[in-house]
Enzyme design. Sequence first.
Site, PDB file in Angstrom:
ATOM      1  N   SER A 259       0.824  -1.189   0.000  1.00  0.00           N
ATOM      2  CA  SER A 259       0.000   0.000   0.000  1.00  0.00           C
ATOM      3  C   SER A 259       0.860   1.242   0.000  1.00  0.00           C
ATOM      4  O   SER A 259       2.034   1.219   0.353  1.00  0.00           O
ATOM      5  CB  SER A 259      -0.890  -0.033   1.247  1.00  0.00           C
ATOM      6  OG  SER A 259      -0.725   1.129   2.019  1.00  0.00           O
ATOM      7  N   LYS A 260       0.239   2.332  -0.442  1.00  0.00           N
ATOM      8  CA  LYS A 260       1.060   3.546  -0.487  1.00  0.00           C
ATOM      9  C   LYS A 260       1.399   4.028   0.911  1.00  0.00           C
ATOM     10  O   LYS A 260       2.292   4.833   1.087  1.00  0.00           O
ATOM     11  CB  LYS A 260       0.404   4.628  -1.327  1.00  0.00           C
ATOM     12  CG  LYS A 260      -0.959   5.051  -0.957  1.00  0.00           C
ATOM     13  CD  LYS A 260      -1.426   6.087  -1.988  1.00  0.00           C
ATOM     14  CE  LYS A 260      -2.923   6.153  -2.071  1.00  0.00           C
ATOM     15  NZ  LYS A 260      -3.375   6.932  -3.236  1.00  0.00           N
ATOM     16  N   ARG A 261       0.696   3.474   1.873  1.00  0.00           N
ATOM     17  CA  ARG A 261       1.043   3.837   3.250  1.00  0.00           C
ATOM     18  C   ARG A 261       2.401   3.270   3.642  1.00  0.00           C
ATOM     19  O   ARG A 261       3.022   3.699   4.590  1.00  0.00           O
ATOM     20  CB  ARG A 261      -0.038   3.334   4.218  1.00  0.00           C
ATOM     21  CG  ARG A 261      -1.363   4.041   3.981  1.00  0.00           C
ATOM     22  CD  ARG A 261      -2.348   3.862   5.125  1.00  0.00           C
ATOM     23  NE  ARG A 261      -3.447   4.814   4.986  1.00  0.00           N
ATOM     24  CZ  ARG A 261      -4.556   4.588   4.281  1.00  0.00           C
ATOM     25  NH1 ARG A 261      -4.725   3.436   3.694  1.00  0.00           N
ATOM     26  NH2 ARG A 261      -5.488   5.495   4.199  1.00  0.00           N
TER      27      ARG A 261
END
Length: 503
Positions: A259-261
Site C-alpha cells: 500500500s502507499k502507506r
Amino acid sequence: MTNPANASQPVRVRFAPSPTGFLHVGGARTALFNWLYAKKTGGTFILRIEDTDEARSTDASTDQILESMKWLGLDWDEGPFFQSQRWDIYEEHLKKLHEGGWIYPAFETAEELEAMRKAAMDAKENPIYNRAALKLSPEEVQAKIAAGESYVWRFKCPAGKITVPETLMTGGSAGNVVDSEELGDFVVTRATTGGGFGKPLYNLVCAVDDALMGITNVIRGVEHLSNAPRQMLLMQAWGYDVPSFTHLPLIMKNGKKMSKRDGDADKLFPVSVSARRDLGYLPEATVNFIALLGWSMDRENDLLTREDLIANFSLDGLSKANANFDEDKYLYINGWYIRNMPQAEIAERVKPFLEKEGLVAPERGNAWLANIIELERERCKLLSEFPEALRYFFIAPATYEEKGVKKLFEKDGVTELLDRTAAILAETHPFDAEHLEGALRAVAEEKGVGFGKVAQPIRLAVTGRMASPGLFEVLIALGKDECLARIRTAISHIQSSEGVPVA
RNA sequence: GGUCCCAUCGUCUAGCCUGGUCUAGGACGCCGCCCUCUCACGGCGGAAACAGGGGUUCGAAUCCCCUUGGGACUACCA
C-alpha cells in the site's frame, strides 16, 4: 442478476485514483489492466481523479500520478475528470435518492457508532447500523434538524439477496452473491446540519460517475469488492445500467497488502512508481513486470512487449490469488530491457544518471560515451548502477579492490610484469584490439605465463577492479596515454612504503 | 468478532471451467557445467510444488465438503 451494461457495447473502462499520495505499483497495475483491456477491445480508457476527500487530496499528488501514468505510457482517452468539480451532479442524484425514499438522515455521532460497533463485535454479531434513525417519526426528525443536530444520510438497503455481476471473485457462483441486509445502511454523505445533504461520499460519487461515464467494466483492486453491491444498489435506485465488475487480487509485499502507506521508506524497494523511475527502472520493464502480477500470456514467455500485452490481454486470464511482488524478477526483467534496447536508446537513458553524479567528459564526445555505456550494459540491471560501473572511465582509480591487491599486486614479479607491459603498450600502434592482443600475448609468452596472468594485473591497475568488460575494449576506450599513466601510478603504489590504497 | 475472497516449486505462474495427453510445463532465484583475460551476458543441466483430510468417479492438481493457512473489508477515507 442485472444485465451487465457491457453486453455488446464498446468497452469503456476507467482508472480512478484518489490523489492522496503517489501512484504506487499496485495502482499502476490496476491502471495497466484497464488500459490493456481498452486497447485490446478498441475501447475507451478514462482517467478520473477521486478527490472528494478535500482534507487528504492534493494537487501535487494529482500531478505526480499523471506524470507516473505518462512515464508508464498509459495514455488515457478521456479525462482527467475531477470529482471535486462535479458536486452539482452528485447533489442532483442525492435529490433523486431522497425523492425515491432511498435515503434517510441518521443522527448518531461517530462516538455512538463506534460504541455500537464495539458492542456488536463483542456480541459476535455483524456490526452494521441498527436503523435507529429509521424508527424516528417525521416530526422527531424535523425537531432534531431544527435543533441543529448533525446528521448523515444513509442508504436504505432493500432486503434480499443480490447478485453483483462480478467476473473474477465469484466464489464459484455466477457472480458475487451477497445478502443486502448484511451490507448495512451505508452512509452516502458527510455530516451536515439544517436539512441539506452534505458532501457526498465515495460509494455515491463512484456509482454516479461509473454510471454517467458509461463504464462497462469496473476493474479495480479486491479491496473494493464489498463496495460493489452498494454501488450496484445505488445505480439501480437511479435506474442506471450496472457495469460488470472485475476485482483484482492484491499485490503483496512481505506478506501483507502493498500500500502507499508503506511509502518509500525502503530506499532500494520503494512502492511508488516515481521512486522506481529515479532508481533507474525502465517503464517498459515496469509494465512488463506488473502485467505478470496476476496475469500471464502463455506457459512459456515472460519477456513481453507492450504489443504482446495488448494482443493477448484478457480478463479471463486473470489469477484470483494474491501476487507477491518479486524484486528479483523485476530486476531481472529490467536488466533484460537494458541489455536488449537499441544502443542509442540506452545511451540516452543512462546519460542523465551519469550527469547527476558529475560524470561528464565532453571532450571525449558522444560516440565515446555510447561506447562505454555499451561496454558496461550487461553488468547493470538498473540505470542508477551505471555511474558506479562507469566511474573508472572518467576518473583514475584512487583505490584498488582489496581482494585484487592481495591476489595480484602482492605477488612477486608484478612490478616487472606491469613495467614490461607498459613498455610494450607504449610501442603498440595502432592502439586497437588486434594489436593490443598481439602485444599482451607477447608479454605472456615472454614471461612464460598464461594470458590471464598478464591481463588481470593490468585490469586492476587501470580500473581498480577485478572485473570489467573485455580488457582491450577498456584500454582502447581509455586511450594509450591514460592507460600508461594509470599503470605507472599502480607501480608506484606497489613500490611505495605506504602500500597500495585499498577500497 | 462478523462478512467475503483466495490456496500448484522459495517466488511469479501454466494446467483447473470442458476430470484421463501431468512421471505437473515455463520464468525469477538457487546449484553445477560450458564459454572465457576477469565479471557479466549467453548456452546446457539439476534440485524444487498440486496445504491436509474426506468424498464423487474406472480415474482428480482438475468436481464437492470439511479442516488448516493466507488475505480483504468491517470509516461521517478512497
